[in-house]
Structures are given as C-alpha cells and as structure tokens.
Write an enzyme that holds these catalytic residues in place. Structure first.
Site, PDB file in Angstrom:
ATOM      1  N   GLU A 134       0.824  -1.217   0.000  1.00 18.66           N
ATOM      2  CA  GLU A 134       0.000   0.000   0.000  1.00 18.66           C
ATOM      3  C   GLU A 134       0.857   1.266   0.000  1.00 18.66           C
ATOM      4  O   GLU A 134       0.602   2.213   0.747  1.00 18.66           O
ATOM      5  CB  GLU A 134      -0.950   0.001   1.207  1.00 18.66           C
ATOM      6  CG  GLU A 134      -1.920  -1.155   1.268  1.00 18.66           C
ATOM      7  CD  GLU A 134      -2.868  -1.204   0.070  1.00 18.66           C
ATOM      8  OE1 GLU A 134      -3.257  -0.117  -0.424  1.00 18.66           O
ATOM      9  OE2 GLU A 134      -3.199  -2.310  -0.380  1.00 18.66           O
TER      10      GLU A 134
ATOM     11  N   GLY B 235       2.022   2.603  -3.226  1.00 15.58           N
ATOM     12  CA  GLY B 235       1.949   3.252  -4.529  1.00 15.58           C
ATOM     13  C   GLY B 235       2.512   2.489  -5.706  1.00 15.58           C
ATOM     14  O   GLY B 235       2.674   3.061  -6.787  1.00 15.58           O
TER      15      GLY B 235
ATOM     16  N   VAL C  86       0.089   2.559  -8.736  1.00 17.38           N
ATOM     17  CA  VAL C  86       0.010   3.875  -9.368  1.00 17.38           C
ATOM     18  C   VAL C  86       1.285   4.166 -10.155  1.00 17.38           C
ATOM     19  O   VAL C  86       1.233   4.714 -11.260  1.00 17.38           O
ATOM     20  CB  VAL C  86      -0.263   4.958  -8.307  1.00 17.38           C
ATOM     21  CG1 VAL C  86      -0.193   6.347  -8.929  1.00 17.38           C
ATOM     22  CG2 VAL C  86      -1.636   4.753  -7.679  1.00 17.38           C
TER      23      VAL C  86
ATOM     24  N   LYS D 279       1.206  -9.503 -13.171  1.00 15.70           N
ATOM     25  CA  LYS D 279       1.030  -9.528 -11.718  1.00 15.70           C
ATOM     26  C   LYS D 279       1.173 -10.997 -11.305  1.00 15.70           C
ATOM     27  O   LYS D 279       0.236 -11.781 -11.455  1.00 15.70           O
ATOM     28  CB  LYS D 279      -0.358  -9.002 -11.335  1.00 15.70           C
ATOM     29  CG  LYS D 279      -0.596  -8.900  -9.841  1.00 15.70           C
ATOM     30  CD  LYS D 279       0.085  -7.690  -9.240  1.00 15.70           C
ATOM     31  CE  LYS D 279      -0.245  -7.566  -7.755  1.00 15.70           C
ATOM     32  NZ  LYS D 279       0.402  -6.386  -7.139  1.00 15.70           N
TER      33      LYS D 279
ATOM     34  N   GLY E 101       3.555  -6.456  -2.213  1.00 16.91           N
ATOM     35  CA  GLY E 101       4.292  -6.108  -1.004  1.00 16.91           C
ATOM     36  C   GLY E 101       5.746  -5.810  -1.321  1.00 16.91           C
ATOM     37  O   GLY E 101       6.072  -5.222  -2.346  1.00 16.91           O
TER      38      GLY E 101
ATOM     39  N   PRO F  92       2.601  12.356  -6.749  1.00 14.50           N
ATOM     40  CA  PRO F  92       1.867  13.084  -5.717  1.00 14.50           C
ATOM     41  C   PRO F  92       0.799  12.229  -5.043  1.00 14.50           C
ATOM     42  O   PRO F  92       0.160  11.388  -5.671  1.00 14.50           O
ATOM     43  CB  PRO F  92       1.249  14.265  -6.471  1.00 14.50           C
ATOM     44  CG  PRO F  92       1.234  13.856  -7.896  1.00 14.50           C
ATOM     45  CD  PRO F  92       2.397  12.945  -8.090  1.00 14.50           C
TER      46      PRO F  92
END
Length: 237
Positions: free
Chosen positions: A12, A14, A17, A37, A112, A200
């Site tokens: 968790e 990023g 993203v 993945k 992770g 960001p």
C-alpha cells in the site's frame, strides 16, 4: 529496457500507481505494453484487481495474472490457506520471456516488498528478477522510516546481483514534513541508486486523462518522463 520489475519496500505504498504511470508514458510513445502480476491477493474472483487499475489509469496494456487469492495476505500464506501451490520464480520468468517476444515493454508488479514469498518453497520477486536479469524499480514511502527499508531492499538486490534501476516515492504528500524533505537528499545514498520520481499523494484518484497527461511530470527521463530530482528537491527543501 524491455522488462522492468516494480517492487516496493512494503504494501500500500503506490506500486500500482507507479506502474500505471509507466504504462502512460510508454503508451504515449506507441509502445506495446504488457503488465504481469505474479500474485494478486485480497481480491475475489471477478473483482477488479491491480491490473484493472493500471489499465484504467495508465491506458492500454495487456494484463496477465498468474494466481489470485481472496484473502489479503502474503502470497505464500494465502496460497497455503487456499490449499494451492502458489507461483514459482521460474514460472514468472517463463511468462515474461513469452511476453517480451510480443510486447515492447513488460512490467512486472510485485506484491508487497521484494522478499515477500510467492509460495512455501521461498521464491520471491527478487528471485524472478535475478532469473530475468531485469532491473528493479523500488517504490517507497516519503516519510520517517523509509531510509532503512530502502537500504535493506538495495542490499538484498546487490546480494543477488540484481540491478536496482532507482527509487520512486510512491505518494509524495501535499504538505511534506521535515523527514520527507530530508529524505529526498538521503534516499539515493541509502538505496545506492538514483531517485527517479515522486508521485503526488492522491494521483490514483485523478481522472484517467488527467493522470496520463500529468505522469511525465512525476518520473525522471530514464523512465520516460521529465521529472528532475535536483530541481524538485530544491523546490520543496
């Protein structure tokens, strides 16, 4: 680079993203992109996972998911509880080798951190990267504690003879604290690799068109963008 492995110093932070931003930049050049993945956890059958989010934000990319488990656990633990074998590093490498014959860029997004086990035999994303001889892009948080995690990740990569492409801050806060600002200077030394971007905070909530238009300002030239580490550090310092 035809293959980039995207790992992180934790969960968790990023990675998805950042992967989507890489897809957006490569897609803008007309490249054919695949995203692998190896293990998706915490998502049930038929539910959209990380690959769906990468495609939503970043644009067209062929997604491949090797195993999926509904429980939000480390892949090896989730596989064991599901009575499944998990995924081996060799399977990851073989899948990537097939994809790279059809696509210009293959991105491999881990689950992770770098040494999270894929199955009870102990294979990790680092093992897959070693088999592929592919560079690893490390995604890390901005704030206090990140230097130790980045240093340990870099040490693990060097011990395996795996190239570390660089470090990207996965969620740069709108109002960075002192630790975050200082970390911009200290991260390259801790990692033993360059700082290649800062995405960001909240970027994943942008509309897809806005996300793709802005992605070039978050990642450095070696990743296809125009972000400048020195200028960014000076601006927030």
């Amino acid at each position: 680079m035809s293959v980039i492995v995207v790992s992180g110093t934790g969960t968790e932070i990023g990675k998805t993203v950042v992967t989507a931003a890489l897809v957006a930049l490569a897609g803008a050049t007309g490249a054919r992109i695949a995203v692998l993945k190896p293990a998706q956890t915490g998502v049930g059958p038929g539910e959209p996972g990380d690959l769906a989010e990468v495609a939503r934000l970043g644009g067209e990319a062929h997604g491949v998911e090797l195993v999926r488990f509904g429980e939000p656990l480390a892949p090896a633990t989730a596989a064991r509880r599901a009575g499944a074998a998990g995924v081996r590093a060799e399977e990851v490498a073989e899948t990537v080798e097939k994809l790279r014959t059809e696509y210009d860029l293959v991105l491999v997004e881990g689950a992770g951190g770098l040494l999270v086990r894929f199955h009870d035999g102990g294979d990790t994303l680092a093992d897959a990267a070693r088999l592929l001889a592919a560079p690893v892009l490390v995604v890390t948080p901005a704030g206090l504690g990140t230097l130790n995690s980045v240093a340990l990740t870099g040490e693990a990569l060097r011990a395996r003879g795996v190239e570390q492409l660089g470090v990207v801050v996965g969620s740069w806060p709108e109002v960075p604290d002192l630790a975050a600002r200082c970390n911009l200077v200290d991260l390259p030394e801790a990692a033993g690799a360059p700082l290649l971007g800062a995405v960001p905070e909240g970027a994943g909530r942008l509309a897809p068109a806005e996300f793709r238009a802005a992605a070039g300002g978050w990642l450095g030239p070696s990743l296809g963008g125009g972000w400048d580490a020195e200028a960014f550090t000076a601006a927030v310092g």
